[in-house]
Scaffold this active site. Sequence first.
Site, PDB file in Angstrom:
ATOM      1  N   HIS A 157     -28.017  23.083  35.063  1.00 15.45           N
ATOM      2  CA  HIS A 157     -29.050  22.780  34.223  1.00 15.45           C
ATOM      3  C   HIS A 157     -30.032  22.422  34.808  1.00 15.45           C
ATOM      4  CE1 HIS A 157     -26.619  21.703  30.540  1.00 15.45           C
ATOM      5  NE2 HIS A 157     -25.627  21.729  31.440  1.00 15.45           N
ATOM      6  N   ASP A 365     -38.684  22.183  36.903  1.00 12.85           N
ATOM      7  CA  ASP A 365     -37.649  21.867  35.886  1.00 12.85           C
ATOM      8  C   ASP A 365     -36.945  22.978  35.612  1.00 12.85           C
ATOM      9  OD1 ASP A 365     -36.798  19.543  34.560  1.00 12.85           O
ATOM     10  OD2 ASP A 365     -38.572  19.005  33.699  1.00 12.85           O
TER      11      ASP A 365
END
Length: 463
Positions: A157, A365
Amino acid sequence: MSRLVVVSNRVARPESLNSGAQGGLAVGVLAAMAEAGGLWFGWNGRIENRPTTEVREEKRQNIDFVTIGLRQNEYNNFYLGYANSVIWPLFHQRPDLMSYRHNNRMGYLGVNRKFVNQLLPYLKPDDTIWIHDYQLIPMAKMLRESGVKSPIGFFLHTPFPSYDLLRALPDYKEMLDELLHYDLAGFHTKIDEHNFHESIRYGLGGAVPRSGLVDCKGHKVQTGVFPIGIETDEMAELMRRGKTSKEYQQLKEELGERKLFIGVDRLDYSKGIFRRIQSYEQLLKNHSEMHRKVVYMQVAPTSRGDVKAYSELAQRIDQAAGHVNGTYADFDWTPLRYINRGFRRRTILALYNLSHVGFVTPLRDGMNLVAKEYVAAQDPDDPGVLVLSETAGAAAELTDAVIVNPYDTETVAKKLAEAVQMPLDERIDRWQKMMTVLRRNNIHAWQRNFRAALKPQIHPPID
């Protein structure tokens, strides 16, 4: 259809199943299990200094939730020490913030072994196993060593770093070897997948043909890009419910005709909040005509406050926010509202809908679901504008956002001014194109695509 076993560091609360409170990973996992049932295993979030590990079992509908606690020393070494003080900063391009200790590495391996030992009694021969994120990278190798032959998939993730960055980790070859024991390794973006391929080539001497099937040390590992989505069509209803909250109603009344910029992030150095505040200050400096006409609200709940880098970051951001207000505020206008607590998800979605600009500029991110939720929460007839960092994984999909480099604060300030003044027809056009992407790549498509790609591969026998 085989049973799906999901393993993650944290497990959603079973009581949230029908509450609409869960988001992100929980929605995808629950959707994946809805058809044939499944088991979700992980840490319950509690520190329990018991002599033996207590396993909690709970069944809701056709899903079994199995959780365990961690002892204080396990939490310190595994979670704070290695996962969040070594892997997290490295994977977010901050090797200077790594705090590597051998005992933390051993604690990390120890908790992964604990997870494996507690999970094994629940596994069936025909299960499909899906392991999530950087905290649990070693699990597949440990499961193979315990005789598990089921297909095992892994989804990261976070970003995956370049090979040059990865080499800052003393155990990087061991980590790469651990990843070879999965049948499928999934990433958010092509850049992350490419970085993994290059690390296998240069770090372990493996081969990666165009098919993405890694061939290394006798292992075959399929890789793929699976950008995680949101429950797009459900966002509008959640947003409407959020408009009944007192926070929404109070803010709407206080704003009046002023235009709202909004940022929502965990308090983390990867989110770029300090530079974001600098960009907003530059906007106020360059555009005096916007004074009293705009408000920037940054919601940043404290996270990992017991890690030194985070407490130092909090102080730095506090000072930056205070400087903006000290320089520009007046008795009837506070240009920056900085809030260190969280809100219910539906309230946040309503605040997105109220705002004119979604300010999402992380320095790095993996995906950033705030960007996607901001878009999905907009009014189709009068949508806000998403200002999005090119270093967020979401930028690969949301190409009709206003894309910026978060390190270039002067240009970010310029783009903020353009965003808040953007004509309605352009805002609608950009929003419609992004919504098409979000509907196509929603959370349900994410889990279906990953599961369809997870097939058994070749692995050498474990000695």
